[in-house]
Write an enzyme that holds these catalytic residues in place. Structure first.
Site, PDB file in Angstrom:
ATOM      1  N   ARG A  70       1.413  -0.244 -10.353  1.00  0.00           N
ATOM      2  CA  ARG A  70       0.818   0.292  -9.121  1.00  0.00           C
ATOM      3  C   ARG A  70       1.284   1.724  -8.858  1.00  0.00           C
ATOM      4  O   ARG A  70       0.609   2.479  -8.168  1.00  0.00           O
ATOM      5  CB  ARG A  70       1.241  -0.575  -7.916  1.00  0.00           C
ATOM      6  CG  ARG A  70       0.653  -1.965  -7.906  1.00  0.00           C
ATOM      7  CD  ARG A  70       1.329  -2.815  -6.824  1.00  0.00           C
ATOM      8  NE  ARG A  70       1.156  -2.296  -5.482  1.00  0.00           N
ATOM      9  CZ  ARG A  70       0.087  -2.502  -4.718  1.00  0.00           C
ATOM     10  NH1 ARG A  70      -0.905  -3.231  -5.179  1.00  0.00           N
ATOM     11  NH2 ARG A  70       0.006  -2.010  -3.505  1.00  0.00           N
ATOM     12  N   ARG A  87       4.713  10.999 -12.588  1.00  0.00           N
ATOM     13  CA  ARG A  87       4.069  12.307 -12.758  1.00  0.00           C
ATOM     14  C   ARG A  87       5.072  13.363 -13.195  1.00  0.00           C
ATOM     15  O   ARG A  87       6.203  13.376 -12.700  1.00  0.00           O
ATOM     16  CB  ARG A  87       3.415  12.764 -11.452  1.00  0.00           C
ATOM     17  CG  ARG A  87       2.341  11.832 -10.947  1.00  0.00           C
ATOM     18  CD  ARG A  87       1.409  12.541  -9.976  1.00  0.00           C
ATOM     19  NE  ARG A  87       0.521  11.582  -9.343  1.00  0.00           N
ATOM     20  CZ  ARG A  87       0.687  11.100  -8.115  1.00  0.00           C
ATOM     21  NH1 ARG A  87       1.692  11.533  -7.362  1.00  0.00           N
ATOM     22  NH2 ARG A  87      -0.165  10.228  -7.625  1.00  0.00           N
ATOM     23  N   ARG A 124      12.533  -1.043   3.518  1.00  0.00           N
ATOM     24  CA  ARG A 124      12.067   0.270   3.952  1.00  0.00           C
ATOM     25  C   ARG A 124      12.017   0.330   5.473  1.00  0.00           C
ATOM     26  O   ARG A 124      12.067  -0.701   6.142  1.00  0.00           O
ATOM     27  CB  ARG A 124      10.682   0.595   3.363  1.00  0.00           C
ATOM     28  CG  ARG A 124       9.611  -0.421   3.666  1.00  0.00           C
ATOM     29  CD  ARG A 124       8.344  -0.135   2.836  1.00  0.00           C
ATOM     30  NE  ARG A 124       7.368  -1.195   3.009  1.00  0.00           N
ATOM     31  CZ  ARG A 124       6.276  -1.359   2.269  1.00  0.00           C
ATOM     32  NH1 ARG A 124       5.988  -0.507   1.312  1.00  0.00           N
ATOM     33  NH2 ARG A 124       5.447  -2.365   2.475  1.00  0.00           N
TER      34      ARG A 124
HETATM   35  N1  UDP Z   1       8.852  -0.407  -5.948  1.00  0.00           N
HETATM   36  C1  UDP Z   1      10.171  -0.127  -6.220  1.00  0.00           C
HETATM   37  N2  UDP Z   1      10.780   0.896  -5.556  1.00  0.00           N
HETATM   38  C2  UDP Z   1      10.152   1.621  -4.616  1.00  0.00           C
HETATM   39  C3  UDP Z   1       8.803   1.338  -4.325  1.00  0.00           C
HETATM   40  C4  UDP Z   1       8.190   0.308  -5.006  1.00  0.00           C
HETATM   41  O1  UDP Z   1      10.795  -0.787  -7.051  1.00  0.00           O
HETATM   42  O2  UDP Z   1      10.781   2.528  -4.031  1.00  0.00           O
HETATM   43  C5  UDP Z   1       8.218  -1.533  -6.665  1.00  0.00           C
HETATM   44  C6  UDP Z   1       8.415  -2.846  -5.893  1.00  0.00           C
HETATM   45  O3  UDP Z   1       8.525  -3.889  -6.818  1.00  0.00           O
HETATM   46  C7  UDP Z   1       7.153  -2.941  -5.092  1.00  0.00           C
HETATM   47  C8  UDP Z   1       6.128  -2.396  -6.084  1.00  0.00           C
HETATM   48  O4  UDP Z   1       6.812  -1.332  -6.755  1.00  0.00           O
HETATM   49  O5  UDP Z   1       6.871  -4.271  -4.717  1.00  0.00           O
HETATM   50  C9  UDP Z   1       4.831  -1.896  -5.485  1.00  0.00           C
HETATM   51  O6  UDP Z   1       5.120  -0.900  -4.524  1.00  0.00           O
HETATM   52  P1  UDP Z   1       4.120  -0.588  -3.323  1.00  0.00           P
HETATM   53  O7  UDP Z   1       4.648   0.612  -2.613  1.00  0.00           O
HETATM   54  O8  UDP Z   1       2.740  -0.532  -3.869  1.00  0.00           O
HETATM   55  O9  UDP Z   1       4.311  -1.882  -2.425  1.00  0.00           O
HETATM   56  P2  UDP Z   1       3.594  -2.343  -1.053  1.00  0.00           P
HETATM   57  O10 UDP Z   1       3.411  -1.115  -0.203  1.00  0.00           O
HETATM   58  O11 UDP Z   1       2.316  -3.036  -1.442  1.00  0.00           O
HETATM   59  O12 UDP Z   1       4.588  -3.279  -0.457  1.00  0.00           O
END
Ligand code: UDP
Length: 369
Positions: free
Chosen positions: A172, A176, A278
């Site tokens: 996902r 870059r 977060r």
């Molecule tokens: N992820 C991570 N570190 C980060 C952000 C994301 O390891 O700082 C991983 C984590 O497993 C997360 C996945 O990437 O569930 C997808 O991130 P996304 O931001 O798309 O999650 P969402 O906003 O859908 O919770």
């Protein structure tokens, strides 16, 4: 004219209802909550006027023109580019991993080609066919960046070792070798000016659609309809007869502060020792509005229990035998289609959910007409 029941008035249910209604069907849509829009639910805080994303950050992004045109019929989208930061070991970095992140982390001043070569040197080249999240991360960025940004966050978010999770979760996020820190790569991005709940209400505002809130699905309802679309949790439809499927739920610890608390909409916390994943600062999702105060939420991810709101379906890199059993039951179910993130048990973004709803709506709209 068919009589159709849609269970769940989230974005999938609302988009499907609208498409089917415009094809001439009569729709009853039920939701056990007291509002539409499901997990995308937004509400203005009465005290501050800040638009709050009650179930966490929702940024609409898509490369699907049809989906973008569809949602723009029901909301006025404000331009919004999502820029996320992460805190790792007491330092703040840019996400998704980009040239600034790499230069910050390694204390370098690399140019794009140099950084690409540098990271290729750190990546695990033996992993030519990554089978899970951890292998995908090691093959892409190597151990140092994996430990700093992905391992702890992912363990907190999913409650499992990243080696047990599918590689698709990491895919996902882009990697870059320039200074583009846009979290998404899609051409269309934005946030509805009046929130997602107003957008879903507008979708459902059609003479062919009857909305019933605070109504739970009951199997006996099927007898009154030609077809049912079910967007609730897949296992719950079958009374969890094989046991519960693993979903993650999120707890929010809300707090207010004066001014600007963290300077951005989303600050991730990569370290395992920090219990939340977060902090979301809601007013930054509406940069076109001004507010003196601020409203924030710390997000704590945990396993979903009975009566919780399921949020993220947990699929595994290897064995999904339990899920397969439910999917087999779902395929055999007469007159019922399982849709959306919870009904299909898939980590779908909003645009994918709406895209699916539009496809289904078109197919069933013509079939049943
Ligand atoms: N992820 C991570 N570190 C980060 C952000 C994301 O390891 O700082 C991983 C984590 O497993 C997360 C996945 O990437 O569930 C997808 O991130 P996304 O931001 O798309 O999650 P969402 O906003 O859908 O919770």
């Amino acid at each position: 004219m068919g009589q159709i029941l849609i269970v769940g008035a989230g974005l999938t249910g609302a988009a499907l209802a609208r498409t089917l209604a415009e094809a001439g069907q009569r729709i009853t849509i039920i939701d056990e909550r007291d509002h539409v829009a499901g997990h995308c639910h937004t509400r203005r805080d009465q005290g501050t006027g800040i638009m709050v994303h009650l179930h966490g950050a929702h940024i609409f992004h898509t490369d699907n023109e049809r989906v973008w045109n569809f949602v723009n019929r029901f909301a006025s989208f404000q331009p919004y580019r999502h820029r996320v930061k992460t805190t790792s070991q007491g330092r703040v970095y840019s996400l998704p991993v980009n040239l600034l992140t790499i230069n910050q982390f390694f204390g370098q001043a690399l140019k794009p080609a140099e950084a690409a070569e540098f990271i290729a040197g750190l990546a695990d080249r033996a992993l030519t066919n990554p089978q899970n999240f951890e292998e995908q991360a090691l093959a892409l960025v190597g151990d140092d960046l994996y430990r700093a940004f992905f391992y702890g966050y992912t363990k907190k978010q999913w409650g499992r070792e990243p080696g047990e999770l599918p590689a698709s979760i990491l895919k996902r996020l882009p990697l870059r070798f320039n200074y583009d820190d846009d979290y998404f790569s899609h051409p269309h991005q934005g946030i509805p000016a009046q929130g997602y709940t107003a957008m879903a209400e507008n979708m459902l505002d059609h003479p062919g659609i009857t909305v019933q809130l605070e109504v739970a699905f009951d199997h006996r309802m099927k007898a009154d309809f030609d077809h049912v679309f079910y967007s609730g949790p897949l296992d719950r439809y079958f009374d969890c007869q094989f046991g519960r499927l693993p979903y993650r739920a999120v707890d929010f610890e809300w707090f207010t502060a004066p001014g600007d608390y963290q300077g951005c909409a989303v600050m991730n916390y990569a370290d395992q020792e920090i219990p939340y994943t977060r902090i979301i600062e809601h007013k930054h999702f509406s940069p076109w509005e001004t507010n003196e105060a601020t409203i924030c939420a710390r997000e704590f991810s945990r396993e979903c229990r009975e009566n919780d709101q399921p949020c993220y379906p947990v699929r595994f890199a290897g064995d999904n035998a339990l899920l397969e059993k439910y999917l087999a039951l779902a395929r055999a179910e007469n007159k019922v289609a399982f849709v959306g993130r919870l009904g299909r048990f898939q980590y779908l973004d909003m645009d994918a959910a709406i895209g699916e709803a539009l496809r289904l709506g078109e197919r069933f709209g013509h079939l049943a007409a």
